[in-house]
Write an enzyme that holds these catalytic residues in place. Structure first.
Site, PDB file in Angstrom:
ATOM      1  N   SER A  58       0.808  -1.220   0.000  1.00  0.00           N
ATOM      2  CA  SER A  58       0.000   0.000   0.000  1.00  0.00           C
ATOM      3  C   SER A  58       0.840   1.268   0.000  1.00  0.00           C
ATOM      4  O   SER A  58       0.313   2.359  -0.180  1.00  0.00           O
ATOM      5  CB  SER A  58      -0.901   0.016   1.243  1.00  0.00           C
ATOM      6  OG  SER A  58      -0.109   0.159   2.421  1.00  0.00           O
ATOM      7  N   CYS A  67     -14.748  -2.926   1.051  1.00  0.00           N
ATOM      8  CA  CYS A  67     -13.505  -2.850   0.281  1.00  0.00           C
ATOM      9  C   CYS A  67     -12.661  -4.097   0.491  1.00  0.00           C
ATOM     10  O   CYS A  67     -12.095  -4.653  -0.454  1.00  0.00           O
ATOM     11  CB  CYS A  67     -12.729  -1.604   0.700  1.00  0.00           C
ATOM     12  SG  CYS A  67     -11.182  -1.395  -0.170  1.00  0.00           S
ATOM     13  N   CYS A 106     -11.119   4.106   2.936  1.00  0.00           N
ATOM     14  CA  CYS A 106     -10.392   3.076   2.209  1.00  0.00           C
ATOM     15  C   CYS A 106     -10.132   3.486   0.760  1.00  0.00           C
ATOM     16  O   CYS A 106     -11.066   3.678  -0.013  1.00  0.00           O
ATOM     17  CB  CYS A 106     -11.193   1.776   2.259  1.00  0.00           C
ATOM     18  SG  CYS A 106     -10.441   0.404   1.388  1.00  0.00           S
TER      19      CYS A 106
END
Length: 373
Positions: free
Chosen positions: A11, A99, A195
């Site tokens: 991420s 998500c 998110c």
């Protein structure tokens, strides 16, 4: 070149960086994958490109390959359209739960399999363990960082193909490991935004999809004490952003949102954090998801969380055998249980599953349901 056994969701944050570090140091065959799930805006606040650069830098430091996938269309149709529809209906959705189910543990998992990998890894704080012939989702060792609440929609197939390398670690140790390894994300601030959408002014962002519709703020007995820009911008128990000044006939105590009358476009407010209008002892849910594939019984006692980071509360769960919906009773009144959010059930450290909250027996909600009937 042989395909890696594990694909790590990178991420651009410290948690996924250390997840990759731990797997590499354990001799695991790994590669990284960076997901783009939101198209950049003109305001540049999403910072997806910064996260992408950090993910590339970390993989370079670790000496592992990195892949890229754009899931923005899937995110829009699978998560964001539902998110907006829920807000428009006056509910408060939790996009992180959806998500995880639709993007990270569906499309990302599919992408990993397409790359020849057997499983995925993420930087979530949670644990997976086998009990008999069933996989269990467990709370993280660091209860203050535990993210099993957001993962309760996972099932046996996902858990069998997932590893959470940070499950036994405290966040402080994760930072230490990142510093010791010289990872460029070691001091990076944790993301607290929606998110994949990032940290930004939430009301301004939501207004792009739900235009402002001003209306009155009223007390439960109908006295007007201010105006609001749109009931869907607020959630139960909220204090910030009401901007109610001194009102004649009321003391100086702070005001809180205690209800939303979407039909009349009225935001209902009361004074005091412990307003009786905020409390309920019973909730009803949409059909539940069970990590094990089935509930432990038709009626059982366990603990529940109705929001992330909430202290778990004892409760009794009854399941409608036809619809799969839940009725959950709490011995102790619960504050600001919010339709649209998730109720997640636990037996000790084991996450049993959960469901979206549909309704509660809070006084104003009962009144509004009766008026709509």
């Amino acid at each position: 070149m042989n395909a890696p056994r594990t694909i790590v969701g990178m991420s651009g944050g410290v948690d996924s960086s250390v997840a990759a570090l731990l797997l590499r140091d354990a001799g695991e065959s790994i590669a990284g994958l960076f997901m783009q799930n939101w198209n950049e805006d003109d305001d540049g606040e999403c910072r997806a490109e910064d996260d992408r650069r950090d993910a590339v830098a970390v993989c370079g430091r670790l000496g592992i390959p990195i892949h890229f996938r754009d899931f923005s269309r899937e995110y829009w149709s699978g998560v964001f359209e539902h998110f907006i529809a829920e807000y428009a209906a006056g509910r408060t959705p939790n996009p992180d739960v959806l998500c995880n189910r639709e993007i990270k543990f569906r499309h990302f998992l599919d992408a990993a399999h397409a790359l020849g990998a057997e499983r995925i890894a993420t930087g979530h704080y949670a644990r997976v363990a086998m009990a008999g012939d069933r996989w269990r989702l467990l709370r993280a060792a660091d209860r203050g960082k535990d993210q099993s609440y957001f993962l309760h929609q996972l099932g046996q197939a996902q858990l069998a193909a997932t590893v959470f390398p940070l499950g036994e670690l405290a966040k402080t140790r994760v930072r230490e490991l990142a510093r010791e390894a010289g990872l460029p994300t070691a001091a990076k601030k944790d993301s607290t935004g929606i998110c994949f959408i990032g940290e930004r002014d939430f009301r301004g962002f939501l207004a792009r999809f739900l235009p402002a519709r001003e209306g009155e703020m009223q007390t439960p007995d109908g006295r007007v004490v201010g105006r609001h820009p749109g009931v869907f911008y607020f959630t139960l128990g909220q204090r910030e952003g009401l901007q109610i000044g001194g009102v004649r006939g009321f003391d100086a105590a702070p005001w809180y949102v205690v209800g939303k009358d979407v039909a009349r476009n009225v935001l209902l407010v009361d004074q005091g954090a412990d307003s009786p209008y905020l409390h309920s002892t019973r909730l009803w849910s949409e059909p539940a998801h069970w990590v094990d594939g089935a509930p432990p019984a038709g009626r059982f006692d366990c603990t529940a969380q109705t929001r992330y980071r909430q202290q778990e509360e004892p409760c009794q769960v009854s399941i409608d055998q036809t619809s799969g919906q839940l009725e959950i009773a709490f011995p102790r009144p619960q504050r600001a249980v919010t339709p649209g959010q998730s109720v997640v059930l636990y037996a000790g450290d084991v996450c049993l599953g959960g469901a979206v909250i549909a309704a509660t027996d809070a006084p104003l909600e009962r009144q509004l349901r009766g008026a709509a009937a």
